[in-house]
Design a protein around this motif. Structure first.
Motif, PDB file in Angstrom:
ATOM      1  N   LEU A 124      -1.037  -8.831 -10.408  1.00 22.55           N
ATOM      2  CA  LEU A 124      -1.560  -8.451  -9.107  1.00 22.55           C
ATOM      3  C   LEU A 124      -0.486  -8.489  -8.029  1.00 22.55           C
ATOM      4  CD1 LEU A 124      -5.083 -10.149  -8.997  1.00 22.55           C
ATOM      5  CD2 LEU A 124      -4.535  -7.728  -9.315  1.00 22.55           C
ATOM      6  N   PHE A 125       0.496  -9.373  -8.196  1.00 25.18           N
ATOM      7  CA  PHE A 125       1.558  -9.455  -7.185  1.00 25.18           C
ATOM      8  C   PHE A 125       2.452  -8.224  -7.205  1.00 25.18           C
ATOM      9  CE2 PHE A 125       2.462 -12.209 -10.854  1.00 25.18           C
ATOM     10  CZ  PHE A 125       3.573 -11.595 -11.409  1.00 25.18           C
ATOM     11  N   ASP A 126       2.340  -7.405  -8.248  1.00 28.73           N
ATOM     12  CA  ASP A 126       3.054  -6.123  -8.282  1.00 28.73           C
ATOM     13  C   ASP A 126       2.174  -4.975  -7.811  1.00 28.73           C
ATOM     14  OD1 ASP A 126       5.470  -7.105  -9.207  1.00 28.73           O
ATOM     15  OD2 ASP A 126       4.929  -6.840 -11.319  1.00 28.73           O
ATOM     16  N   LYS A 127       0.891  -5.222  -7.627  1.00 32.13           N
ATOM     17  CA  LYS A 127      -0.054  -4.160  -7.299  1.00 32.13           C
ATOM     18  C   LYS A 127      -0.629  -4.304  -5.897  1.00 32.13           C
ATOM     19  CE  LYS A 127       0.154  -2.329 -11.468  1.00 32.13           C
ATOM     20  NZ  LYS A 127       0.619  -0.953 -11.722  1.00 32.13           N
ATOM     21  N   LEU A 128      -1.066  -5.494  -5.545  1.00 29.97           N
ATOM     22  CA  LEU A 128      -1.639  -5.725  -4.228  1.00 29.97           C
ATOM     23  C   LEU A 128      -0.545  -6.159  -3.260  1.00 29.97           C
ATOM     24  CD1 LEU A 128      -5.019  -7.484  -5.084  1.00 29.97           C
ATOM     25  CD2 LEU A 128      -4.459  -5.051  -5.002  1.00 29.97           C
ATOM     26  N   GLY A 129      -0.833  -6.040  -1.973  1.00 31.23           N
ATOM     27  CA  GLY A 129       0.186  -6.313  -0.975  1.00 31.23           C
ATOM     28  C   GLY A 129       0.888  -5.023  -0.580  1.00 31.23           C
ATOM     29  N   ALA A 130       2.130  -5.128  -0.182  1.00 26.34           N
ATOM     30  CA  ALA A 130       2.922  -3.966   0.247  1.00 26.34           C
ATOM     31  C   ALA A 130       4.146  -3.841  -0.652  1.00 26.34           C
ATOM     32  CB  ALA A 130       3.355  -4.128   1.708  1.00 26.34           C
ATOM     33  N   HIS A 131       4.296  -2.677  -1.291  1.00 28.18           N
ATOM     34  CA  HIS A 131       5.386  -2.483  -2.253  1.00 28.18           C
ATOM     35  C   HIS A 131       6.118  -1.173  -1.965  1.00 28.18           C
ATOM     36  CE1 HIS A 131       4.197  -5.873  -4.766  1.00 28.18           C
ATOM     37  NE2 HIS A 131       2.957  -5.513  -4.505  1.00 28.18           N
ATOM     38  N   LEU A 132       7.422  -1.275  -1.883  1.00 19.83           N
ATOM     39  CA  LEU A 132       8.275  -0.113  -1.680  1.00 19.83           C
ATOM     40  C   LEU A 132       8.417   0.633  -3.001  1.00 19.83           C
ATOM     41  CD1 LEU A 132      10.162   1.458   0.256  1.00 19.83           C
ATOM     42  CD2 LEU A 132      12.015  -0.073  -0.479  1.00 19.83           C
ATOM     43  N   ILE A 133       7.957   1.899  -3.009  1.00 21.90           N
ATOM     44  CA  ILE A 133       7.955   2.668  -4.254  1.00 21.90           C
ATOM     45  C   ILE A 133       8.334   4.121  -3.981  1.00 21.90           C
ATOM     46  CG2 ILE A 133       6.187   1.216  -5.328  1.00 21.90           C
ATOM     47  CD1 ILE A 133       4.172   3.500  -4.732  1.00 21.90           C
ATOM     48  N   GLU A 134       8.646   4.834  -5.054  1.00 24.91           N
ATOM     49  CA  GLU A 134       8.737   6.294  -5.042  1.00 24.91           C
ATOM     50  C   GLU A 134       7.420   6.815  -5.595  1.00 24.91           C
ATOM     51  OE1 GLU A 134      11.246   8.477  -4.339  1.00 24.91           O
ATOM     52  OE2 GLU A 134      12.949   7.137  -3.952  1.00 24.91           O
ATOM     53  N   HIS A 135       6.757   7.708  -4.843  1.00 22.06           N
ATOM     54  CA  HIS A 135       5.454   8.192  -5.276  1.00 22.06           C
ATOM     55  C   HIS A 135       5.331   9.675  -4.949  1.00 22.06           C
ATOM     56  CE1 HIS A 135       1.268   8.208  -6.301  1.00 22.06           C
ATOM     57  NE2 HIS A 135       0.837   8.378  -5.065  1.00 22.06           N
ATOM     58  N   GLU A 136       5.148  10.482  -5.981  1.00 21.91           N
ATOM     59  CA  GLU A 136       4.950  11.922  -5.829  1.00 21.91           C
ATOM     60  C   GLU A 136       6.033  12.565  -4.961  1.00 21.91           C
ATOM     61  OE1 GLU A 136       0.939  12.729  -4.589  1.00 21.91           O
ATOM     62  OE2 GLU A 136       0.066  11.666  -6.291  1.00 21.91           O
ATOM     63  N   GLY A 137       7.267  12.103  -5.172  1.00 16.12           N
ATOM     64  CA  GLY A 137       8.400  12.728  -4.507  1.00 16.12           C
ATOM     65  C   GLY A 137       8.788  12.139  -3.169  1.00 16.12           C
ATOM     66  N   ALA A 138       8.113  11.073  -2.754  1.00 16.43           N
ATOM     67  CA  ALA A 138       8.431  10.469  -1.456  1.00 16.43           C
ATOM     68  C   ALA A 138       8.608   8.959  -1.629  1.00 16.43           C
ATOM     69  CB  ALA A 138       7.335  10.751  -0.441  1.00 16.43           C
ATOM     70  N   LYS A 139       9.345   8.392  -0.703  1.00 12.89           N
ATOM     71  CA  LYS A 139       9.577   6.960  -0.712  1.00 12.89           C
ATOM     72  C   LYS A 139       8.801   6.327   0.437  1.00 12.89           C
ATOM     73  CE  LYS A 139      13.386   3.595  -0.956  1.00 12.89           C
ATOM     74  NZ  LYS A 139      14.855   3.436  -0.928  1.00 12.89           N
ATOM     75  N   GLY A 140       8.155   5.222   0.147  1.00 10.16           N
ATOM     76  CA  GLY A 140       7.395   4.537   1.181  1.00 10.16           C
ATOM     77  C   GLY A 140       6.760   3.278   0.626  1.00 10.16           C
ATOM     78  N   PHE A 141       5.833   2.720   1.367  1.00  9.03           N
ATOM     79  CA  PHE A 141       5.164   1.491   0.949  1.00  9.03           C
ATOM     80  C   PHE A 141       3.728   1.791   0.551  1.00  9.03           C
ATOM     81  CE2 PHE A 141       8.715  -0.656   2.815  1.00  9.03           C
ATOM     82  CZ  PHE A 141       8.778  -1.879   2.143  1.00  9.03           C
ATOM     83  N   ASN A 142       3.349   1.260  -0.591  1.00 11.10           N
ATOM     84  CA  ASN A 142       1.938   1.302  -0.970  1.00 11.10           C
ATOM     85  C   ASN A 142       1.297  -0.024  -0.569  1.00 11.10           C
ATOM     86  OD1 ASN A 142      -0.166   2.920  -2.352  1.00 11.10           O
ATOM     87  ND2 ASN A 142      -0.351   1.054  -3.565  1.00 11.10           N
ATOM     88  N   PHE A 143       0.204   0.073   0.149  1.00 14.16           N
ATOM     89  CA  PHE A 143      -0.522  -1.101   0.618  1.00 14.16           C
ATOM     90  C   PHE A 143      -1.850  -1.181  -0.136  1.00 14.16           C
ATOM     91  CE2 PHE A 143       2.207   0.294   4.039  1.00 14.16           C
ATOM     92  CZ  PHE A 143       2.698  -0.875   4.592  1.00 14.16           C
ATOM     93  N   ALA A 144      -2.203  -2.376  -0.576  1.00 11.33           N
ATOM     94  CA  ALA A 144      -3.480  -2.561  -1.268  1.00 11.33           C
ATOM     95  C   ALA A 144      -4.005  -3.957  -0.956  1.00 11.33           C
ATOM     96  CB  ALA A 144      -3.308  -2.383  -2.776  1.00 11.33           C
TER      97      ALA A 144
END
Length: 737
Positions: free
Chosen positions: A130-150
């Protein structure tokens, strides 16, 4: 190749319903992902966005191709229009007003990051990443870089990410609701590390909850600010493989473990009184611990907490090393540096309760989510804190994942679990009628028991080199026994009885000690019922309790002598060792988190002598398996003199298979005793390997000239005529022949 469209299709824009537009602008829409972003419209696609303060908006693909100008439907900043694309894909928007133009990558044009297997394991309560999934994570997603928040907020009507990047406007980044799990998520492109953020939550009744910090945030603002902070993944290159390999293959019960308990904010400080950073602590604390011979550093809680006088025990950010000491990477460097120097790092961990600060976990989504709703279960009267609901699988997962997080991400060597007794008993600190019995009518918190067992199973199963230590002050059975044998599964338990009984005894004037002789012998009746750590902890040197030196009876000379004798008594006693900072040089002033230790006292010989003794005790303990290899097993201990009440003398043997035994002899009166007969298991020379009355330690120099000779007595037994210095402990080691 873009899909061609007819003129009729181009002339037929599909507009969002007026009610949807109004709800998006007001921030009350229940499913903004169904309206915003790229949506199918007839045989093509329409793009919609909400960007306050913008007058115009033009859509582009991520590769820079212009695909359509959008029309402003609402003056607040709602835009929509057909876009010339042949499939759903992320878009960038060129927006402008009278002040200029800027780019926005549309978060609603991206698909979800979490997947169905995440939903499955989260719902089941078995997700261990969960510590890799929830919270805020800097990722590459569908061609863009940003933070995923959950974030988990199952009873919320809306959850939005707010921060510097959207002017703290909850209408801008309302999240996608994964209804099966109660998880809300959104990928926000172009957010940089180091940005403050919180969650804006509209509760089930439509009322805004106070802005909440991220429960899974890995970085936080420095108090008194309370926001979470976006953080880059750590790029630290670890160099502690040898250290971790040793402990993963070792039986910790048979290893020397001598712990230096530290409050990171008050061990030392900079000249201006501010806290040291982790790197500064590494430069000073690690060499000091190596020099004084301890095997481990145990930090009072370092997770983010708003109130300094709580010492970290009222944490609001379990996954975030406190900003007081710099960025999280600094703590990783500290642990790595300690490991390279052969020192383990243990964290004080607080899964029993949490503070009710508005930005924390309390009433997180407007309901009692992490805590029980009934104060008889969910509120702690001693600390005015909330109690975790251990019967809720999401809460258990949150805490289990946190334990795994510190072990995996920061390579910590152990977790000392705080206030276990308060977790185990439903009536802890409660009067009749103030608590609710379990399903069997008892006072045991069976849900907390199951949580502790699960946590220990996961830690030991996935990180075999990591130990768990329970601060448990009752006689709950099998705290440090395996779960499959009905135990709680901890590796060790604090021996609170040892601390209480010995300090009570040594506070008595020597003339009275003979009447309380059993206060030091009683502990051996249960010394091997658990795997014990002997703690002389921070709790004994605060809140008017004075210091260990001040607790000793007698004048100043007797206090120092008694304390030295006590330390050697403890280091010779079965069990691992723990000493709170400052007590290794007999600090006179009671500890306060508001100031550093009184290091100037080391200029005075009595204090320097105690420090030298601790160094030598640690060296002896680590180098002699007889003193540590059977700390937790009865075959490592044998009484030599247990009933010498009139003289307040205690003597026992420490031993290990194939090793020279060591006799530990303590005299807790200020009378020097020569020719004192001590039974020993073998005749021959016994070297005096330690004498707390040595002049180097500040003592009077009475001793045995380096060795004694044991004689054979009647019945094949052996004994030696030993000189016992006043208020002192000596150790005699059989000389191998």
């Amino acid at each position: 190749m873009r899909k061609p469209r007819t003129a009729a299709t181009k002339a037929r824009p599909v507009e969002a319903a007026a009610g949807d537009v109004k709800a998006i602008v007001a921030g009350t829409h229940g499913d903004p992902f169904a309206i915003l972003g790229v949506q199918a419209a007839g045989d093509g696609f329409v793009a919609r966005c909400f960007i306050p303060h913008a007058d115009t908006a033009v859509a582009f693909t991520l590769d820079g191709s212009e695909v359509g100008a959008l029309t402003r439907r609402d003056a607040a900043g709602f835009f929509e229009g057909r876009v010339d694309i042949d499939r759903r894909q992320p878009l960038r928007l060129r927006v402008a007003n009278t002040g200029g133009a800027w780019w926005v990558t549309d978060p609603y044009s991206f698909g979800p990051v979490l997947g169905p297997m995440d939903d499955y394991y989260i719902a089941e309560g078995s997700h261990l990443r969960l510590f890799d999934k929830l919270g805020a994570h800097l990722i590459e997603h569908e061609g863009a870089k940003g933070f995923n928040f959950a974030v988990w907020a199952p009873n919320a009507k809306r959850v939005s990410v707010v921060g510097e990047f959207n002017d703290w406007d909850g209408r801008r980044h309302a999240m996608r609701n994964r209804k099966d799990t109660g998880i809300w998520e959104i990928f926000i492109p172009d957010v940089d590390p180091g940005k403050a953020y919180k969650y804006e939550i509209v509760g089930a009744r439509g009322v805004l909850v106070p802005l909440k910090a991220d429960p899974y945030a890995t970085r936080s603002e420095l108090r008194p600010a309370t926001a979470s902070v976006t953080a880059s993944p750590s790029d630290h290159a670890w160099g502690d493989a040898a250290h971790r390999a040793h402990w993963s293959g070792a039986d910790a019960r048979r290893e020397p473990i001598s712990i230096y308990e530290v409050h990171a904010g008050s061990w030392q400080r900079r000249d201006d009184g501010t806290f040291l950073s982790w790197d500064e602590l590494a430069d000073r604390l690690i060499p000091y611990v190596v020099e004084t011979g301890f095997t481990h550093i145990e930090f009072l809680p370092i997770s983010e907490h708003p109130f300094d006088p709580s010492w970290g025990y009222q944490t609001t950010g379990l996954f975030a090393p406190s900003a007081r000491f710099g960025e999280p990477e600094g703590f990783a460097r500290f642990v790595d540096g300690a490991h390279r120097a052969g020192i383990g790092v243990i964290l004080d961990w607080v899964p029993a309760h949490f503070p009710v600060d508005a930005h924390g976990l309390a009433l997180f989504d407007g309901t009692a989510l992490y805590e029980h709703a009934d104060p008889r279960q969910g509120f702690h009267p001693d600390w005015n804190t909330a109690i975790y609901n251990f019967g809720r699988r999401e809460v258990v997962s949150f805490l289990v994942n946190n334990a795994l997080y510190w072990a995996e991400k920061f390579h910590v060597d152990g977790l000392r679990v705080d206030a276990v007794a308060s977790m185990l008993y439903l009536d802890y600190s409660r009067k009749s009628g103030e608590w609710i019995p379990n399903e069997q009518g008892g006072r045991e918190n069976l849900e907390a028991v199951r949580f502790l067992q699960r946590m220990n199973k996961e830690i030991y199963g996935r990180h075999p080199g990591v130990m768990t230590i329970a601060e448990e002050s009752t006689s709950w059975p099998k705290v440090s026994q395996p779960v499959h044998e009905g135990g709680l599964g901890f590796g060790f338990k604090w021996n609170m009885g040892f601390m209480h009984d010995t300090l009570q005894y040594l506070a008595r004037e020597p003339v009275h000690r003979k009447h309380h002789h059993n206060e030091l012998t009683f502990g051996l009746l249960y010394a091997f019922s658990e795997n014990f750590v002997l703690p002389l902890s921070h709790d004994e040197v605060v809140h008017g309790k004075g210091t260990l030196l001040s607790k000793m009876a007698g004048d100043d000379w007797q206090k120092f002598a008694t304390l030295r004798a006590y330390y050697a008594f403890m280091w010779g006693y079965p069990g691992k060792k723990l000493l709170f900072m400052g007590q290794e040089f007999a600090q006179r002033n009671e500890w306060s988190e508001a100031r550093p230790l009184d290091w100037g006292e080391l200029a005075h010989p009595p204090h320097k002598g105690v420090q030298s003794l601790i160094r030598d005790l640690n060296g002896l303990y680590r180098s002699r398996p007889a003193l540590h290899a059977r700390d937790c097993e009865p075959d490592g201990f044998e009484w030599l003199l247990a009933d010498e009440a009139d003289t307040s003398v205690y003597a026992w043997l420490r031993k290990a298979p194939g090793e020279n035994p060591i006799a530990v002899i303590s005299n807790f009166t200020p009378v020097s005793r020569s020719g004192y007969r001590v039974p020993l298991p073998a005749a021959g020379a016994w070297r005096e390997v330690l004498n707390t009355d040595a002049a180097d330690y500040g003592g009077s120099g009475v001793g045995n000239a380096g060795a004694v000779e044991a004689q054979k007595g009647g019945g094949g037994a052996a004994y030696a005529e030993v000189t016992l210095p006043p208020l002192a402990t000596i150790m005699l080691e059989l000389v191998a022949k």
